[in-house]
Motif scaffolding. Sequence first.
Motif, mmCIF file in Angstrom:
data_model
loop_
_atom_site.group_PDB
_atom_site.id
_atom_site.type_symbol
_atom_site.label_atom_id
_atom_site.label_comp_id
_atom_site.label_asym_id
_atom_site.label_seq_id
_atom_site.Cartn_x
_atom_site.Cartn_y
_atom_site.Cartn_z
ATOM 1 N N UNK A 146 16.860 -18.158 101.947
ATOM 2 C CA UNK A 146 17.669 -18.733 100.887
ATOM 3 C C UNK A 146 18.964 -17.982 100.626
ATOM 4 N N UNK A 147 19.184 -16.878 101.342
ATOM 5 C CA UNK A 147 20.380 -16.060 101.151
ATOM 6 C C UNK A 147 21.019 -15.807 102.499
ATOM 7 N N UNK A 148 22.323 -15.950 102.586
ATOM 8 C CA UNK A 148 23.060 -15.709 103.827
ATOM 9 C C UNK A 148 23.477 -14.250 103.883
ATOM 10 N N UNK A 149 23.070 -13.560 104.951
ATOM 11 C CA UNK A 149 23.431 -12.145 105.087
ATOM 12 C C UNK A 149 23.378 -11.750 106.545
ATOM 13 N N UNK A 150 24.424 -11.071 107.002
ATOM 14 C CA UNK A 150 24.493 -10.579 108.380
ATOM 15 C C UNK A 150 24.401 -9.054 108.386
ATOM 16 N N UNK A 151 23.695 -8.519 109.374
ATOM 17 C CA UNK A 151 23.533 -7.077 109.464
ATOM 18 C C UNK A 151 24.846 -6.327 109.598
ATOM 19 N N UNK A 152 25.832 -6.950 110.214
ATOM 20 C CA UNK A 152 27.122 -6.288 110.372
ATOM 21 C C UNK A 152 27.922 -6.182 109.093
ATOM 22 N N UNK A 153 27.459 -6.845 108.045
ATOM 23 C CA UNK A 153 28.214 -6.859 106.792
ATOM 24 C C UNK A 153 27.792 -5.762 105.835
ATOM 25 N N UNK A 164 29.844 -2.246 101.673
ATOM 26 C CA UNK A 164 30.107 -3.593 102.172
ATOM 27 C C UNK A 164 31.549 -3.975 101.851
ATOM 28 N N UNK A 165 31.941 -5.190 102.241
ATOM 29 C CA UNK A 165 33.296 -5.674 101.969
ATOM 30 C C UNK A 165 33.231 -6.914 101.102
ATOM 31 N N UNK A 166 34.144 -7.012 100.169
ATOM 32 C CA UNK A 166 34.164 -8.162 99.270
ATOM 33 C C UNK A 166 34.592 -9.429 100.004
ATOM 34 N N UNK A 167 35.475 -9.314 100.993
ATOM 35 C CA UNK A 167 35.939 -10.508 101.697
ATOM 36 C C UNK A 167 34.777 -11.225 102.373
ATOM 37 N N UNK A 168 33.848 -10.475 102.940
ATOM 38 C CA UNK A 168 32.723 -11.093 103.636
ATOM 39 C C UNK A 168 31.671 -11.589 102.650
ATOM 40 N N UNK A 169 31.151 -10.697 101.818
ATOM 41 C CA UNK A 169 30.018 -11.076 100.980
ATOM 42 C C UNK A 169 30.387 -12.076 99.892
ATOM 43 N N UNK A 183 25.542 -11.230 93.333
ATOM 44 C CA UNK A 183 25.240 -10.785 94.692
ATOM 45 C C UNK A 183 24.854 -9.312 94.697
ATOM 46 N N UNK A 184 25.567 -8.500 93.940
ATOM 47 C CA UNK A 184 25.232 -7.077 93.870
ATOM 48 C C UNK A 184 23.832 -6.878 93.287
ATOM 49 N N UNK A 185 23.504 -7.618 92.249
ATOM 50 C CA UNK A 185 22.171 -7.500 91.651
ATOM 51 C C UNK A 185 21.092 -7.922 92.641
ATOM 52 N N UNK A 186 21.366 -8.967 93.404
ATOM 53 C CA UNK A 186 20.412 -9.435 94.410
ATOM 54 C C UNK A 186 20.180 -8.371 95.478
#
Length: 346
Positions: A146-153, A164-169, A183-186
């Motif tokens: 249910x959450x989109x996340x890449x290891x490179x991010x 992490x970077x704000x542009x990506x997340x 997102x940070x809380x998650x």
Amino acid sequence: MTDYKESKNTLPAEWALQSGVQLTWPHAHTDWNYMLAEVCSCFTAIAREIAEREILLIVTPEPDEVRKQISATVNMANVRFLECQTNDTWARDHGAITLLDEGTPSLLDFTFNGWGLKFASDKDNLITRQAIEAGVMHGRYVNRLGFVLEGGSIESDGQGTLLTTSQCLLSPNRNGQMDRDEIEAYLCSEFRLQRVLWLDHGYLAGDDTDSHVDTLARFCSPNTIAYVQCTDTQDEHYGALRRMEEQLKTFRTADGAPYRLLPLPMADRIEEDGERLPATYANFLIMNSAVLYPTYCQQENDARAKEVLQEAFPNHEIIGIDCRALIRQHGSLHCVTMQYPTGVLG
């Protein structure tokens, strides 16, 4: 392995003791088709270095073909195969993210949506579940689709800090229904973090990932960050990378001290069909006894990057891999690998 004290319930740092590394192999039905022999040669060079030191998991729809390609030069005793269909080769972003629970691995399966719906990823999204069901990966499967996340991010220091970077997340095509605080809380909840450090600047021309942190700045220890520095005022990256550097200087460790910052050189411009490719020395892979880093046939820059990484990892062997093939599809060495802590591969 560098000895740092880590929590028993943690998102481990990349330098934590590993069981092995995943590669998802190129084939004719990937975007590599037009240069398949060239990129398979690069993958074989990476595979050779990994399998000399750790277990190597190769994900491919064609295990017999890959065996033919690598058996003459790769330590096959350390190679494991998962036969399944794949869209592409970016294991960093479709691989499981491992959380340790009292030392026991939980394999978190997030959605990979082709870096914000840019590319097909339906087959790649099934790899982690198939690997666990086939018994080639060991640990508790945790569905987080249910959450989109890449290891490179994301980058973890293993002690409760995430970089992490704000542009990506904060990309609207990933988790656009959530704001930065949500997102940070998650992330803090899922990974048992104490804090998140957000880089608000920095990019690479030709990058499809919306500024993955592993192309820009990397934890090398809980108090050390290696980052891409641009000193050429005429380079298109100068302003953004200078602002990133200034922001890194404001970051503090959990103990309140400034980070030890190690600048990596900016690679000289490499183009294909008039487009600049995202060559970066930050895209290195930390292993138990070695660091594999990308080289670009730029003698001075390649050598300087090795010096910086040797300073960051004095007890590791620093090994360069020619990654000019990889950047033609807008990634590099770290992007095609995913390391797994002890207990996952065997």
